[in-house]
Design an enzyme around this catalytic site. Structure first.
Site, short mmCIF file in Angstrom:
data_model
loop_
_atom_site.label_atom_id
_atom_site.label_comp_id
_atom_site.label_asym_id
_atom_site.label_seq_id
_atom_site.Cartn_x
_atom_site.Cartn_y
_atom_site.Cartn_z
N ASP A 181 1.38 -10.02 -0.12
CA ASP A 181 1.27 -9.41 -1.42
C ASP A 181 1.70 -10.62 -2.49
O ASP A 181 2.52 -10.65 -3.36
CB ASP A 181 2.13 -8.47 -1.57
CG ASP A 181 1.85 -7.74 -3.13
OD1 ASP A 181 0.80 -7.73 -3.54
OD2 ASP A 181 2.83 -6.63 -3.33
N LYS A 218 1.49 -13.23 -5.46
CA LYS A 218 0.76 -13.04 -6.74
C LYS A 218 1.70 -13.46 -7.78
O LYS A 218 2.96 -13.38 -7.37
CB LYS A 218 0.28 -11.58 -7.05
CG LYS A 218 1.36 -10.61 -6.98
CD LYS A 218 0.90 -9.22 -7.11
CE LYS A 218 1.80 -7.79 -6.94
NZ LYS A 218 1.32 -6.80 -7.14
#
Length: 468
Positions: free
Chosen positions: A267, A269
């Site tokens: 994940d 980001k």
């Protein structure tokens, strides 16, 4: 006939009275229900934290997980995107029912046990921390800036009564057990805690404590007060190649370390990258991270759509190569202001990621083009960073030729940009939609089954490195 039956029944009941009276004298009256319910630390019951490489099993099997918006992050959703999650969420801290959970016990240290010594290990609970502000909200909980209340010995002398936390500021991530169980994410939450206890790296936020009450799970981490990378990217619009190179190098260093430990983040980001007061980046939010063997693959569909690798969307199975794709997307966004693939419709967005060719901004250098092309290869086996050399291939790319990796990982390279931080408790770099939220207490129901989170408690060693 009726009269005879009634007489017999009355005689039988009369003979039971002495027996009933004897039983009643042995009963004890429980505490009044008006008193606050006691939350218990389960580590004493279920044993020490697990050391297995695999997340502990639970009676629930995690389903395919898809995060459809950008709100699954340590510090909250990005201001550009309106959260679309239908998951209700209420304030997370119930002081009335959970302030009692701070027991002290004696646990023998393995080395000292051989010498006949016993080390006193301080247990922690919600009452040991004072809530200051809300600094974020994720898919399963809120994150608070908290201050650890002082004890008789907080000088870090190693005697077990204190841990030398200095200013005592931390980030407290609070998750409701009933929500976690309802969404079948028990394994994800336990894996996040287990992974954080194994990782020590200069560009990864460190876990200091974990504990639980009857209703909630708690992760206590260092408070990083420079805000998240997205906050600064959104303010600046785009980063220069020099600025993006520095951040990307520190992220590559952190992810390379994770991969060497057999961990895939899944994940990556800008919302999950924090910035400290000096301008160094710190990787956080391991809620979707997973331990994967070198030759294994995961078939879960998880992550944030804009950053998900094609093999995840195609359900082909993925491994660490998926993280390098996400770093390519992250780098592209830092240099251009938005991810390379965007669309309001999630299905069409997925089609673009799978099929469309990446359009590189013409103003970037040829070295930046080369790195982006290498990271954004749709076939994972052809992607830069795949294979046994992993992150070393990325570190040796010509775009990073000005980076001295040894000095970088020793934090000897000084960032050119430092966030505006007025003090260690400053929250100016966190979105006001969170920092202005009231610190309302809210009770949460106790799950009927308590076996899901055994061994959740953790206290970092006194020698744990400081982030300052």
């Amino acid at each position: 006939m009726v009269s005879s039956s009634s007489s017999s029944s009355a005689s039988q009941n009369k003979s039971l009275h002495p027996l009933l009276a004897t039983k009643l004298t042995k009963l004890t009256i429980p505490p009044s229900s008006s008193s606050p319910p006691q939350d218990f630390e389960f580590n004493d019951v279920f044993g020490p934290p697990t050391t297995s490489n695999d997340p502990p099993s639970s009676s629930f099997s995690p389903p395919l997980l898809v995060i459809h918006n950008r709100s699954h992050s340590f510090v909250g959703p990005s201001p550009r995107f309106t959260p679309t999650s239908s998951l209700p969420f209420t304030p997370e801290f119930d002081s009335q029912s959970e302030d009692e959970n701070d027991a002290v016990s004696e646990t023998p240290n393995r080395k000292d046990e051989e010498l006949g010594k016993t080390e006193v290990v301080r247990k922690f609970g919600p009452s040991d921390f004072e809530m200051l502000r809300v600094v974020g909200k994720g898919a399963f909980g809120k994150v608070f800036q908290v201050r650890k209340k002082s004890t008789d010995d907080d000088d870090g002398d190693g005697d077990g009564d204190g841990d030398g936390d200095g200013d005592g500021l931390f980030a407290m991530k609070v998750m409701r057990k009933d929500t976690v169980i309802k969404k079948n994410h028990v394994d994800y939450m336990k894996a996040e805690r287990d992974i954080l206890t194994k990782i020590v790296h200069p560009f990864i936020v460190q876990l200091r404590y974990s504990f639980q009450t009857n209703t909630k799970l708690y992760l206590i981490m260092d408070f990083i007060n420079g805000g998240h990378l997205f906050f600064h990217l959104y303010r600046q619009g785009i980063f220069s190649e020099d600025q993006a190179r520095f951040y990307t190098a520190e992220i590559v260093s952190a992810v390379s370390h994770l991969h060497k430990c057999g961990i895939v983040h899944r994940d990556l980001k800008p919302e999950n990258v924090l910035m400290d007061a000096d301008g160094h980046v710190m990787l956080t939010d391991f809620g979707l991270a997973k331990e994967i063997d070198e030759d294994s693959r995961s078939n879960s569909m998880c992550g944030t759509t804009e950053y998900m690798a094609p093999e995840i969307l195609l359900s082909k199975g993925h491994n660490k190569d998926a993280d390098w794709w996400s770093i390519g997307i992250l780098l592209y966004e830092m240099l251009s202001g938005q991810p390379p693939f965007t669309h309001a419709n999630r299905k069409k967005l997925q089609e673009r990621i799978i099929k469309e060719k990446v359009k590189l901004p013409p103003y970037l250098t040829t070295e930046a083009h080369s790195l982006l092309k290498g990271l954004l290869q749709k076939e994972p086996s052809q992607r830069l960073g795949s294979g046994p050399s992993g992150g070393d291939n990325i570190k040796s790319h010509k775009w990073f030729r000005t980076i001295n990796w040894k000095k970088l990982e020793a934090r000897e390279l000084l960032p050119k940009f430092k966030p505006d931080v007025s003090g260690k408790d400053c929250t100016a770099n966190f979105d006001r939609c969170w920092t202005t939220m009231p610190l309302d207490d809210s009770p949460a129901p106790t799950p009927t089954a308590g076996e899901h989170f055994q061994g959740y408690t953790y206290v970092a060693p006194n020698t744990w490195p400081s982030s300052t």
